[in-house]
Each structure stands twice: as C-alpha cells, then as structure tokens.
Design a protein around this motif. Sequence first.
Motif: not given
Length: 217
Positions: A23-41
Amino acid sequence: GFRRATPLDVYALQTWLLERALEHDKPTLLLQLACDQWRREHIVRPGITRLERFVATARQQAHDETWRRLEPLVSTERRAFLDGLLTPEPTTGRTSHSWLRQEAVSPAAAQIIATLNKIGFLQDAGVDQWDLSRLNPNRAKWLAQIGWKSTNQYLQRMAPERRYPVLVAFLQQALLHHTDVAVELFDQCVWGCHSEAKQELEEFRKTVAHSTNEKLK
C-alpha cells in the motif's frame, strides 16, 4: 503488560508489513506502522536496526509480489511494446513515453487533437482492457507516479521486473488522465465559443439598432 516477541510474532509482523508495503512504499512510514502495531499488541519493540531490516525486506518482497501479480498481464508481445515506449523515434528523436507525459496547455484545437491522439494510441494498445485490480490502488498510483516523473534513461536502467509494472501502471493512469483532460479542454472550448458567440450577438444587435435608427432619421 508488555511481553517479548516470539518467532511467531516476528513472522506475523513480517507478513503484516508486506501487506502495508503493497500500500505504501515510504520506509519511515512503514517503520512507524511496525512500531505502532507491536505497541497495540503490547510486544516489546526490538532494536531499531532490526526493524529497519524488516522494513527493507518487506519493501523488496512488495516489489517481487507486484511483479508476480502483474506477470501474467505482461506477455512477450506486450513486453516488446513497453520497451518500445522508451526507444526514440528516428525522425523526431522523441520517445512515446515522453510524448505521453506531455500535457495540453490550452483548449486550442491543436491541443485537443493531440490529446485525442494520445487516447487513441493507448486504446489501440488495449490499455483500457488491462486489469490491475490485483494491485492495491495506492500501489498502482505510486508506480504510475514513478512513470510520470522518471526519465527514459532511468526506466531503462531498471530491472525488467521493476520497469514493466511501472510502465503498465503509467499507461493506464495516462489513459485516465488524458481522457479527463480531453473532456475538460472540450468544456473550455465550448464555453469559449459560447462567450464569443454571445459577444458577437450583442454587437450584431447594436448594429441592427443603430441601422434602424439611421433609417428612421
């Protein structure tokens, strides 16, 4: 309430990141999404370098997955057509790719005809029949933007697995874009003709009234 990541958590994150990378190729966005995903879990975040490797792997897998989904669409004949877009014409020295990137600047007849010629060229190539529904719309839009902004030399240096998806998305976006432009130019042309005709009618009425007055005198 946080816990350490297990190998299953890592695999789940990598799979989830692949879907986001489509969906998105921007590296910084993917990094932020990964951090948010594990924070939610409620999973303890690993070192940032490790997460960066996850993101880089997901982006590469997204390129591979994009090609896998579009490869059936890119036949041998169609590959020759796509490569021909980047080959300069002997007479003009201009490529079809650069020609399609040019936009009309006024509602003049020549500009409208040039836009219609581009639409006809794309329709003759069957671009309107290409099915890109297997790609995420954001991915297709991102690939098309690369095609709009990149030079012929840059695209030629790309690996075929990267170049063909870019050109396919670019051509379909170009067809939609030039169709919209043609409609807009036609509307502007009709409105311009209407305004000129209205002005000429007003001048004609004034001339008739003046002539009538002269005859009465």
